[in-house]
Scaffold this motif. Structure first.
Motif, PDB file in Angstrom:
ATOM      1  N   GLN A   3       0.851  -1.411   0.028  1.00  0.00           N
ATOM      2  CA  GLN A   3       0.066  -0.161   0.009  1.00  0.00           C
ATOM      3  C   GLN A   3       0.785   1.389  -0.002  1.00  0.00           C
ATOM      4  N   LYS A   4       0.472   2.213  -0.997  1.00  0.00           N
ATOM      5  CA  LYS A   4       1.422   3.481  -0.948  1.00  0.00           C
ATOM      6  C   LYS A   4       1.142   4.169   0.414  1.00  0.00           C
ATOM      7  N   ASN A   5       2.310   4.678   0.991  1.00  0.00           N
ATOM      8  CA  ASN A   5       2.329   5.478   2.087  1.00  0.00           C
ATOM      9  C   ASN A   5       3.579   6.705   1.692  1.00  0.00           C
ATOM     10  N   TYR A   6       3.198   7.565   1.557  1.00  0.00           N
ATOM     11  CA  TYR A   6       3.958   8.693   1.147  1.00  0.00           C
ATOM     12  C   TYR A   6       4.894   9.538   2.563  1.00  0.00           C
ATOM     13  N   GLY A   7       4.703   8.723   3.642  1.00  0.00           N
ATOM     14  CA  GLY A   7       5.666   9.272   4.794  1.00  0.00           C
ATOM     15  C   GLY A   7       5.370  10.650   5.094  1.00  0.00           C
ATOM     16  N   TYR A   8       6.248  11.297   5.710  1.00  0.00           N
ATOM     17  CA  TYR A   8       5.806  12.672   6.230  1.00  0.00           C
ATOM     18  C   TYR A   8       5.636  13.828   5.100  1.00  0.00           C
ATOM     19  N   ASP A   9       4.921  14.772   5.350  1.00  0.00           N
ATOM     20  CA  ASP A   9       4.864  15.966   4.876  1.00  0.00           C
ATOM     21  C   ASP A   9       5.966  17.002   5.503  1.00  0.00           C
ATOM     22  N   TYR A  10       6.700  17.060   4.719  1.00  0.00           N
ATOM     23  CA  TYR A  10       7.883  17.963   5.103  1.00  0.00           C
ATOM     24  C   TYR A  10       7.571  19.543   5.418  1.00  0.00           C
ATOM     25  N   PRO A  11       8.247  19.826   6.515  1.00  0.00           N
ATOM     26  CA  PRO A  11       7.927  21.369   6.924  1.00  0.00           C
ATOM     27  C   PRO A  11       8.532  22.344   5.976  1.00  0.00           C
ATOM     28  N   TYR A  12       7.600  23.441   5.923  1.00  0.00           N
ATOM     29  CA  TYR A  12       8.084  24.494   4.670  1.00  0.00           C
ATOM     30  C   TYR A  12       9.331  24.879   5.373  1.00  0.00           C
ATOM     31  N   LEU A  13      10.414  25.201   4.537  1.00  0.00           N
ATOM     32  CA  LEU A  13      11.667  25.230   5.028  1.00  0.00           C
ATOM     33  C   LEU A  13      12.235  26.724   5.086  1.00  0.00           C
ATOM     34  N   ASN A  14      11.432  27.799   4.697  1.00  0.00           N
ATOM     35  CA  ASN A  14      11.834  29.099   4.681  1.00  0.00           C
ATOM     36  C   ASN A  14      12.530  29.458   5.855  1.00  0.00           C
ATOM     37  N   GLY A  15      12.389  29.061   7.247  1.00  0.00           N
ATOM     38  CA  GLY A  15      12.756  29.440   8.219  1.00  0.00           C
ATOM     39  C   GLY A  15      14.178  29.036   8.590  1.00  0.00           C
ATOM     40  N   VAL A  16      14.527  27.957   7.656  1.00  0.00           N
ATOM     41  CA  VAL A  16      15.837  27.380   8.242  1.00  0.00           C
ATOM     42  C   VAL A  16      17.110  28.339   8.039  1.00  0.00           C
ATOM     43  N   LYS A  17      18.164  28.120   9.055  1.00  0.00           N
ATOM     44  CA  LYS A  17      19.254  29.165   9.268  1.00  0.00           C
ATOM     45  C   LYS A  17      20.356  28.518   8.088  1.00  0.00           C
ATOM     46  N   ARG A  18      21.074  29.568   7.587  1.00  0.00           N
ATOM     47  CA  ARG A  18      22.240  29.431   6.872  1.00  0.00           C
ATOM     48  C   ARG A  18      23.255  28.771   7.515  1.00  0.00           C
ATOM     49  N   ASP A  19      23.929  27.669   6.978  1.00  0.00           N
ATOM     50  CA  ASP A  19      24.762  26.908   7.959  1.00  0.00           C
ATOM     51  C   ASP A  19      25.751  26.096   6.656  1.00  0.00           C
ATOM     52  N   VAL A  20      27.174  26.538   6.714  1.00  0.00           N
ATOM     53  CA  VAL A  20      27.938  26.122   5.710  1.00  0.00           C
ATOM     54  C   VAL A  20      27.932  24.393   5.696  1.00  0.00           C
ATOM     55  N   CYS A  21      28.019  24.079   7.004  1.00  0.00           N
ATOM     56  CA  CYS A  21      28.352  22.533   7.333  1.00  0.00           C
ATOM     57  C   CYS A  21      27.177  21.875   6.818  1.00  0.00           C
ATOM     58  N   LEU A  22      26.099  22.534   7.229  1.00  0.00           N
ATOM     59  CA  LEU A  22      24.706  21.675   7.177  1.00  0.00           C
ATOM     60  C   LEU A  22      24.506  21.751   5.416  1.00  0.00           C
ATOM     61  N   ALA A  23      24.994  22.645   4.727  1.00  0.00           N
ATOM     62  CA  ALA A  23      24.551  22.779   3.404  1.00  0.00           C
ATOM     63  C   ALA A  23      25.640  21.733   2.694  1.00  0.00           C
ATOM     64  N   ARG A  24      26.752  21.805   3.107  1.00  0.00           N
ATOM     65  CA  ARG A  24      27.503  20.465   2.555  1.00  0.00           C
ATOM     66  C   ARG A  24      26.843  19.209   2.843  1.00  0.00           C
ATOM     67  N   GLY A  25      26.701  18.859   4.017  1.00  0.00           N
ATOM     68  CA  GLY A  25      25.692  17.715   4.281  1.00  0.00           C
ATOM     69  C   GLY A  25      24.464  17.597   3.204  1.00  0.00           C
ATOM     70  N   ALA A  26      23.802  18.696   2.856  1.00  0.00           N
ATOM     71  CA  ALA A  26      22.565  18.493   2.163  1.00  0.00           C
ATOM     72  C   ALA A  26      22.971  18.298   0.726  1.00  0.00           C
ATOM     73  N   VAL A  27      24.159  18.852   0.327  1.00  0.00           N
ATOM     74  CA  VAL A  27      24.487  18.620  -0.890  1.00  0.00           C
ATOM     75  C   VAL A  27      24.928  17.304  -1.095  1.00  0.00           C
ATOM     76  N   LYS A  28      25.750  16.582  -0.311  1.00  0.00           N
ATOM     77  CA  LYS A  28      25.864  15.201  -0.367  1.00  0.00           C
ATOM     78  C   LYS A  28      24.748  14.157  -0.254  1.00  0.00           C
ATOM     79  N   ALA A  29      23.774  14.553   0.375  1.00  0.00           N
ATOM     80  CA  ALA A  29      22.435  13.764   0.534  1.00  0.00           C
ATOM     81  C   ALA A  29      21.514  14.166  -0.713  1.00  0.00           C
ATOM     82  N   LEU A  30      21.849  15.028  -1.296  1.00  0.00           N
ATOM     83  CA  LEU A  30      21.120  15.353  -2.707  1.00  0.00           C
ATOM     84  C   LEU A  30      21.586  14.584  -3.741  1.00  0.00           C
ATOM     85  N   SER A  31      22.869  14.297  -3.754  1.00  0.00           N
ATOM     86  CA  SER A  31      23.532  13.526  -4.717  1.00  0.00           C
ATOM     87  C   SER A  31      23.078  12.056  -4.186  1.00  0.00           C
TER      88      SER A  31
END
Length: 161
Positions: A3-31
């Motif tokens: 049965q399809k289950n689409y998991g979580y609805d992700y929060p709207y991310l406008n409030g996320v803070k700029r963080d260079v280390c976090l951005a690097r992790g997100a880029v790797k995760a994106l790949s």
């Protein structure tokens, strides 16, 4: 039957803070997510005639990974980063030269290992940030990956019996 289950609805991310280390992790995760999308679609297409139930599960997992990819892209954009991908994807080869599908147990074991690694990576990203919006997002991604592990383990049991 899956049965399809689409998991979580992700929060709207406008409030996320700029963080260079976090951005690097997100880029790797994106790949990693782009590779997962490619892999699951590839596997689904090759299996749709021989095992439509497994193909449907893999298709659904690809859709989840696309949502993850979009969420990570949105996060990077909200941090002021360019969410564009520059790279390549690689799919495993599960089809032999004579057209047979082989190694389903090995394929699923590899998929399970990748999902477990992704879950661990997302939990590490969640723990490494002081940003509650980002931490919630990564925790939800980890929960999705844990659900994928469970579904793939069930599929492996079905295929091996």
């Amino acid at each position: 039957m899956y049965q399809k289950n689409y998991g979580y609805d992700y929060p709207y991310l406008n409030g996320v803070k700029r963080d260079v280390c976090l951005a690097r992790g997100a880029v790797k995760a994106l790949s990693d997510e782009l590779n997962a999308i490619s892999e699951y679609i590839y596997q689904s297409i090759l299996l749709e005639d021989s095992d439509p139930e497994l193909a449907a599960l893999l298709d659904s997992l690809a859709m989840d990974e696309m949502r993850h990819f979009r969420g990570l892209s949105r996060m990077l954009y909200c941090m002021g980063e360019d969410p564009g991908m520059r790279g390549s994807v690689r799919s495993s080869r599960i089809k032999t030269r004579d057209g047979r599908i082989c190694g389903l147990g090995k394929m699923l074991a590899s998929d399970i290992a990748d999902e477990k690694r992704s879950e661990k990576d997302y939990l590490c990203l969640a723990a490494s940030t002081g940003d509650p919006v980002a931490a919630c997002f990564f925790t939800n991604l980890a929960d999705d990956e844990a659900r994928h592990v469970k579904l793939l383990c069930e599929a492996r049991e079905r295929v091996s019996s």
